[in-house]
Design an enzyme around this catalytic site. Sequence first.
Site, PDB file in Angstrom:
ATOM      1  N   ASP A   9     -45.368  15.134   8.322  1.00  0.00           N
ATOM      2  CA  ASP A   9     -44.617  15.626   9.471  1.00  0.00           C
ATOM      3  C   ASP A   9     -45.029  14.738  10.648  1.00  0.00           C
ATOM      4  O   ASP A   9     -46.018  13.999  10.563  1.00  0.00           O
ATOM      5  CB  ASP A   9     -44.973  17.090   9.733  1.00  0.00           C
ATOM      6  CG  ASP A   9     -44.382  17.614  11.029  1.00  0.00           C
ATOM      7  OD1 ASP A   9     -43.161  17.459  11.224  1.00  0.00           O
ATOM      8  OD2 ASP A   9     -45.142  18.153  11.850  1.00  0.00           O
ATOM      9  N   ASP A  11     -44.350  15.513  14.734  1.00  0.00           N
ATOM     10  CA  ASP A  11     -44.776  16.170  15.969  1.00  0.00           C
ATOM     11  C   ASP A  11     -45.879  17.188  15.716  1.00  0.00           C
ATOM     12  O   ASP A  11     -45.703  18.144  14.959  1.00  0.00           O
ATOM     13  CB  ASP A  11     -43.585  16.857  16.641  1.00  0.00           C
ATOM     14  CG  ASP A  11     -42.575  15.856  17.170  1.00  0.00           C
ATOM     15  OD1 ASP A  11     -42.998  14.793  17.659  1.00  0.00           O
ATOM     16  OD2 ASP A  11     -41.363  16.129  17.096  1.00  0.00           O
ATOM     17  N   ASP A 180     -48.382  20.744  10.434  1.00  0.00           N
ATOM     18  CA  ASP A 180     -49.238  21.346  11.458  1.00  0.00           C
ATOM     19  C   ASP A 180     -48.806  22.756  11.823  1.00  0.00           C
ATOM     20  O   ASP A 180     -49.500  23.428  12.585  1.00  0.00           O
ATOM     21  CB  ASP A 180     -49.229  20.494  12.729  1.00  0.00           C
ATOM     22  CG  ASP A 180     -47.919  20.640  13.493  1.00  0.00           C
ATOM     23  OD1 ASP A 180     -46.845  20.360  12.901  1.00  0.00           O
ATOM     24  OD2 ASP A 180     -47.945  21.045  14.668  1.00  0.00           O
TER      25      ASP A 180
END
Length: 235
Positions: A9, A11, A180
Amino acid sequence: MKLKCIIFDVDGTMADTERDGHRVAFNLAFAENGLDWHWDENLYGQLLKVTGGKERMKFYQQSFLNQNILSSTEIKQMHACKTKHYIRLLETGKIPLRTGVKDLIAQAQEQKIRLAISTTTTPINVTTLLKNTLGSESETIFDVIAAGDVVANKKPAPDIYYYALIKLGLKPQHCIAIEDSHAGLVSATAAGIKTIVTTNKYTEKQDFSAAEKIYPDFEQINTQSLNQLIGENHV
């Protein structure tokens, strides 16, 4: 079983882009367009429950303002303005990769483990971040960059990971995803991919019970530990 690909991922995972990048860019876009919205750090943390910038603005209108100030067309225009400001922030070099990301990428390259990206952010946001942190040829490091609106349903739907797997030509059991957020974790695991989580300020209290491992950063993440999760201690 051998690890064949690490899917990142972007961001909040590869870089702490949310607080000092996207949030700031949204506020600059609002001000430029004469809108008296301001997303402070706490509010933005709540808005991050929704993935995708356009979707986030729509959610803000409906859930916090209880009215649709911007039409769908105006939201798209505002998002384009926000992207312009975000790109400028990236080009200043103020948003580095998280410590350990470059090391993990280098290990993977040395061991011929493929790399990919699966994110809801727009392609230009990804490529600009990569260029300003990994160099002008950085796009070639990743076999697949699955980003933005290439699929209809964004995370937590698994669509973006299905798309990446198809483009990679790999089965999910040969990959590890690094996320995240809870939404990202749900997305990757729904696609059948074992997932580890690196938390940040905005996500550290989210539910990560479905993760293989949870880390506060990348310092303990390496190809050996990832291979162990796949099922082979392969250095």
